[in-house]
Motif scaffolding. Sequence first.
Motif, PDB file in Angstrom:
ATOM      1  N   LEU A 244       0.841  -1.186   0.000  1.00 34.41           N
ATOM      2  CA  LEU A 244       0.000   0.000   0.000  1.00 34.41           C
ATOM      3  C   LEU A 244       0.883   1.245   0.000  1.00 34.41           C
ATOM      4  CD1 LEU A 244      -1.253  -2.080   2.547  1.00 34.41           C
ATOM      5  CD2 LEU A 244      -3.212  -0.791   1.743  1.00 34.41           C
ATOM      6  N   VAL A 245       0.558   2.191  -0.853  1.00 41.80           N
ATOM      7  CA  VAL A 245       1.340   3.423  -0.964  1.00 41.80           C
ATOM      8  C   VAL A 245       0.393   4.618  -0.927  1.00 41.80           C
ATOM      9  CG1 VAL A 245       2.953   4.753  -2.347  1.00 41.80           C
ATOM     10  CG2 VAL A 245       3.105   2.254  -2.326  1.00 41.80           C
ATOM     11  N   GLU A 246       0.547   5.418   0.128  1.00 44.40           N
ATOM     12  CA  GLU A 246      -0.299   6.598   0.293  1.00 44.40           C
ATOM     13  C   GLU A 246       0.274   7.799  -0.457  1.00 44.40           C
ATOM     14  OE1 GLU A 246      -0.141   4.456   4.374  1.00 44.40           O
ATOM     15  OE2 GLU A 246       1.266   5.038   2.788  1.00 44.40           O
ATOM     16  N   SER A 247      -0.606   8.710  -0.837  1.00 47.29           N
ATOM     17  CA  SER A 247      -0.195   9.971  -1.445  1.00 47.29           C
ATOM     18  C   SER A 247      -1.272  11.016  -1.181  1.00 47.29           C
ATOM     19  CB  SER A 247       0.028   9.819  -2.949  1.00 47.29           C
ATOM     20  OG  SER A 247      -1.176   9.428  -3.581  1.00 47.29           O
ATOM     21  N   GLY A 248      -0.899  12.271  -1.403  1.00 50.70           N
ATOM     22  CA  GLY A 248      -1.876  13.342  -1.285  1.00 50.70           C
ATOM     23  C   GLY A 248      -1.781  14.191  -0.034  1.00 50.70           C
ATOM     24  N   GLY A 249      -0.889  13.832   0.873  1.00 56.93           N
ATOM     25  CA  GLY A 249      -0.738  14.637   2.079  1.00 56.93           C
ATOM     26  C   GLY A 249      -0.089  15.975   1.781  1.00 56.93           C
ATOM     27  N   GLY A 250      -0.071  16.854   2.786  1.00 55.66           N
ATOM     28  CA  GLY A 250       0.556  18.152   2.601  1.00 55.66           C
ATOM     29  C   GLY A 250       0.195  19.113   3.709  1.00 55.66           C
ATOM     30  N   LEU A 251       0.548  20.366   3.488  1.00 58.41           N
ATOM     31  CA  LEU A 251       0.271  21.444   4.444  1.00 58.41           C
ATOM     32  C   LEU A 251      -0.905  22.264   3.923  1.00 58.41           C
ATOM     33  CD1 LEU A 251       0.979  23.276   6.861  1.00 58.41           C
ATOM     34  CD2 LEU A 251       2.603  24.450   5.352  1.00 58.41           C
ATOM     35  N   VAL A 252      -1.936  22.346   4.735  1.00 58.06           N
ATOM     36  CA  VAL A 252      -3.130  23.112   4.372  1.00 58.06           C
ATOM     37  C   VAL A 252      -3.540  23.993   5.545  1.00 58.06           C
ATOM     38  CG1 VAL A 252      -3.950  21.371   2.739  1.00 58.06           C
ATOM     39  CG2 VAL A 252      -4.692  21.295   5.139  1.00 58.06           C
ATOM     40  N   GLN A 253      -4.480  24.886   5.281  1.00 60.33           N
ATOM     41  CA  GLN A 253      -5.009  25.743   6.332  1.00 60.33           C
ATOM     42  C   GLN A 253      -6.318  25.175   6.876  1.00 60.33           C
ATOM     43  OE1 GLN A 253      -5.294  29.669   4.553  1.00 60.33           O
ATOM     44  NE2 GLN A 253      -3.201  30.153   5.192  1.00 60.33           N
ATOM     45  N   ALA A 254      -6.633  25.567   8.078  1.00 57.68           N
ATOM     46  CA  ALA A 254      -7.890  25.138   8.688  1.00 57.68           C
ATOM     47  C   ALA A 254      -9.057  25.499   7.782  1.00 57.68           C
ATOM     48  CB  ALA A 254      -8.054  25.787  10.053  1.00 57.68           C
ATOM     49  N   GLY A 255      -9.970  24.561   7.625  1.00 63.75           N
ATOM     50  CA  GLY A 255     -11.122  24.773   6.769  1.00 63.75           C
ATOM     51  C   GLY A 255     -10.941  24.244   5.349  1.00 63.75           C
ATOM     52  N   ASP A 256      -9.698  23.959   4.978  1.00 67.78           N
ATOM     53  CA  ASP A 256      -9.414  23.441   3.640  1.00 67.78           C
ATOM     54  C   ASP A 256      -9.811  21.975   3.507  1.00 67.78           C
ATOM     55  OD1 ASP A 256      -6.330  25.282   2.875  1.00 67.78           O
ATOM     56  OD2 ASP A 256      -8.452  25.867   2.874  1.00 67.78           O
ATOM     57  N   SER A 257      -9.740  21.502   2.276  1.00 67.59           N
ATOM     58  CA  SER A 257     -10.009  20.101   1.969  1.00 67.59           C
ATOM     59  C   SER A 257      -8.755  19.453   1.394  1.00 67.59           C
ATOM     60  CB  SER A 257     -11.153  19.982   0.961  1.00 67.59           C
ATOM     61  OG  SER A 257     -12.357  20.507   1.498  1.00 67.59           O
ATOM     62  N   LEU A 258      -8.701  18.141   1.503  1.00 70.93           N
ATOM     63  CA  LEU A 258      -7.573  17.376   1.003  1.00 70.93           C
ATOM     64  C   LEU A 258      -8.064  15.964   0.697  1.00 70.93           C
ATOM     65  CD1 LEU A 258      -4.533  18.163   0.713  1.00 70.93           C
ATOM     66  CD2 LEU A 258      -4.144  17.035   2.904  1.00 70.93           C
TER      67      LEU A 258
END
Length: 124
Positions: free
Chosen positions: A4-18
């Motif tokens: 299993l290989v995850e992707s899509g993480g990162g730094l976002v602001q409160a209220g954002d979507s990911l």
Amino acid sequence: QVVLVESGGGLVQAGDSLRLSCATSGRTISNYILGWFRQAPGKEREQVAAISRTGLNIGYLGSTKGRFTISRDNAKNTVYLQMSKLEPEDTAVYYCAAAGGSWPPRKVSDYDYWGQGTQVTVSS
């Protein structure tokens, strides 16, 4: 063996979507329950969401219910976690995992295979 290989993480602001993705390979993924976990610094790993083999059964951690959505595409061997209205408390390393046992899986040890994790950081 399931990889299993995850992707899509990162730094976002409160209220954002990911949206996190977890690509799988190896054994037929439709034979496994899939789940997402997270682990914040100094805390235990907790199950965020789980989805049954066919996708008909889904479960969520209380604090994420209504904000997170788990889905799977067995044809693409992928499981997703759509996260909205993110909060600083959602900051953690997120892991996907596969369980070969029965529904519902309730704890870390119910899962047989794990990804390496992807970092999600939510700033206030």
